[in-house]
Design a protein around this motif. Structure first.
Motif, mmCIF file in Angstrom:
data_model
loop_
_atom_site.group_PDB
_atom_site.id
_atom_site.type_symbol
_atom_site.label_atom_id
_atom_site.label_comp_id
_atom_site.label_asym_id
_atom_site.label_seq_id
_atom_site.Cartn_x
_atom_site.Cartn_y
_atom_site.Cartn_z
ATOM 1 N N PRO A 7 13.612 -36.909 -11.133
ATOM 2 C CA PRO A 7 14.936 -36.487 -11.933
ATOM 3 C C PRO A 7 15.490 -37.387 -12.880
ATOM 4 O O PRO A 7 15.940 -37.150 -13.883
ATOM 5 N N THR A 8 15.589 -38.579 -12.311
ATOM 6 C CA THR A 8 16.323 -39.633 -13.235
ATOM 7 C C THR A 8 15.475 -39.968 -14.522
ATOM 8 O O THR A 8 15.917 -40.124 -15.656
ATOM 9 N N ALA A 9 14.124 -40.108 -14.199
ATOM 10 C CA ALA A 9 13.101 -40.240 -15.229
ATOM 11 C C ALA A 9 13.088 -39.133 -16.280
ATOM 12 O O ALA A 9 13.039 -39.450 -17.433
ATOM 13 N N TRP A 10 13.088 -37.847 -15.765
ATOM 14 C CA TRP A 10 13.193 -36.764 -16.662
ATOM 15 C C TRP A 10 14.462 -36.881 -17.490
ATOM 16 O O TRP A 10 14.519 -36.490 -18.849
ATOM 17 N N ALA A 11 15.525 -37.121 -16.996
ATOM 18 C CA ALA A 11 16.794 -37.168 -17.631
ATOM 19 C C ALA A 11 16.679 -38.255 -18.883
ATOM 20 O O ALA A 11 17.237 -37.932 -20.143
ATOM 21 N N LEU A 12 16.206 -39.509 -18.563
ATOM 22 C CA LEU A 12 16.146 -40.689 -19.511
ATOM 23 C C LEU A 12 15.190 -40.278 -20.492
ATOM 24 O O LEU A 12 15.177 -40.804 -21.532
ATOM 25 N N ALA A 13 14.164 -39.446 -20.175
ATOM 26 C CA ALA A 13 12.964 -39.088 -21.112
ATOM 27 C C ALA A 13 13.420 -38.088 -21.960
ATOM 28 O O ALA A 13 12.884 -37.911 -23.276
ATOM 29 N N GLN A 14 14.015 -36.999 -21.669
ATOM 30 C CA GLN A 14 14.336 -35.840 -22.387
ATOM 31 C C GLN A 14 15.689 -35.718 -22.828
ATOM 32 O O GLN A 14 15.966 -34.878 -23.728
ATOM 33 N N PHE A 15 16.693 -36.145 -22.532
ATOM 34 C CA PHE A 15 18.082 -35.963 -22.814
ATOM 35 C C PHE A 15 18.555 -37.044 -23.446
ATOM 36 O O PHE A 15 18.996 -38.206 -22.784
ATOM 37 N N PRO A 16 19.153 -36.888 -24.549
ATOM 38 C CA PRO A 16 19.942 -38.114 -25.445
ATOM 39 C C PRO A 16 21.256 -37.948 -25.162
ATOM 40 O O PRO A 16 22.008 -36.713 -25.094
ATOM 41 N N PHE A 17 21.969 -39.176 -24.671
ATOM 42 C CA PHE A 17 23.013 -39.134 -24.421
ATOM 43 C C PHE A 17 23.690 -40.718 -24.634
ATOM 44 O O PHE A 17 22.785 -41.470 -24.947
ATOM 45 N N ARG A 18 25.012 -40.752 -24.852
ATOM 46 C CA ARG A 18 25.592 -41.949 -24.921
ATOM 47 C C ARG A 18 25.600 -42.974 -23.877
ATOM 48 O O ARG A 18 25.176 -42.602 -22.696
ATOM 49 N N LEU A 19 25.321 -44.280 -24.254
ATOM 50 C CA LEU A 19 25.248 -45.355 -23.279
ATOM 51 C C LEU A 19 23.838 -45.391 -22.576
ATOM 52 O O LEU A 19 24.020 -45.551 -21.372
ATOM 53 N N LYS A 20 22.882 -44.558 -23.260
ATOM 54 C CA LYS A 20 21.582 -44.454 -22.287
ATOM 55 C C LYS A 20 21.000 -45.873 -22.125
ATOM 56 O O LYS A 20 20.464 -45.882 -21.083
#
Length: 276
Positions: free
Chosen positions: A90-103
């Motif tokens: 789940p964490t890897a999917w969020a980091l790979a697919q969702f752009p957000f601040r302070l990534k």
């Protein structure tokens, strides 16, 4: 053409030479130390011992706790690898697919356990686990090793998931698939090279992990690494015993690498490490 072939030849020779100096030569020296006869000795200018013996192996293998510790290490490493893969996706999917601040800050935070020295993490978590009643338990060792291996799995899975075309997910959504279904049916199967590559590295890291396992599990629960390193304590290092200990830790890892190399192609491992 001839110049290119000559360059490739020199590069190949350099790589094989580096492999010989960093792997085969140290293994050869360790083998000589592990099997030489302490009663005869090994002194300069002899390059090879004059006599060989299994006395060092007898000292190590006579310990009746070695086999239970080895079985425990394989069990813990397997559970840690499966648990790490489950938590990392789940964490890897969020980091790979969702752009957000302070990534980038989140990525640094995720990799923090790999940046901080292992002994620092071991001491800190050891105190916390002692307060939670997890010290001296197999569950505690599994959890503390997961803390150390999780960042590596997240990094590898993130690199793998970044290589999956987003159009495939969008096409599945267009055809009526729910977001969770699209991830489970499309992204998860395509991420299997990352699971294999990360799982292999995490299994090895868990099997050879010493500091966290020692701080949380010892003396009640001892993995193979903790048990074998106890032979290296004291003010004097006995080289034959140290060499036998090194072999017992190294040989299983070489076997796993050999099996993985036979089962996985080079492009699979490269994809798992984010190279494709």
């Amino acid at each position: 053409m001839r110049h290119s072939q000559r360059t490739q030849l020199w590069v190949s020779l350099g790589l094989y030479g580096y492999l010989f100096l960093t792997l085969f030569l140290p293994l050869g020296v360790i083998a000589l130390w592990a099997f030489y006869d302490p009663a005869v000795g090994w002194f300069p200018p002899d390059i090879i011992p004059r006599s060989f013996s299994l006395s060092a192996w007898g000292d190590v293998l006579s310990d009746r706790h070695i086999l239970p510790s080895a079985l425990l290490s394989f069990f813990v490493s397997t559970v840690v690898t499966l648990l790490t893969a489950t938590l990392a996706f789940p964490t890897a999917w969020a980091l790979a697919q969702f752009p957000f601040r302070l990534k980038r800050a989140v990525e640094v935070f995720v990799l923090a356990p790999m940046i901080v020295p292992g002994i620092v993490v071991a001491v800190s978590l050891g105190e916390i686990f002692f307060g939670m009643g997890l010290a001296g338990t197999v569950q505690g060792i599994i959890l503390v090793q997961t803390v150390g291996t999780l960042p590596l799995m997240i990094r590898i899975l993130t690199a793998t998931l970044e290589g999956i075309p987003n159009e495939l997910i969008l096409a599945a959504r267009t055809l009526g698939a729910a977001p969770r279904v699209a991830v489970m049916r499309i992204a998860l199967p395509l991420a299997w090279p990352g699971f294999l590559a990360g799982g292999l590295l995490n299994f090895i890291a868990s099997f050879e992990e010493f500091e966290k396992s020692f701080m949380v599990g010892a003396p009640k629960v001892q993995t193979l690494a903790v048990r074998l390193w106890s032979y290296l304590g004291g003010e004097i290092l006995v080289m034959p015993t140290a060499a036998a200990v090194t072999f017992l830790l190294l040989v299983p890892m070489l076997i796993i690498f050999f099996i993985a190399e036979r089962l996985m192609k080079e492009d699979v491992m490269a994809a798992g490490l984010g190279k494709l």
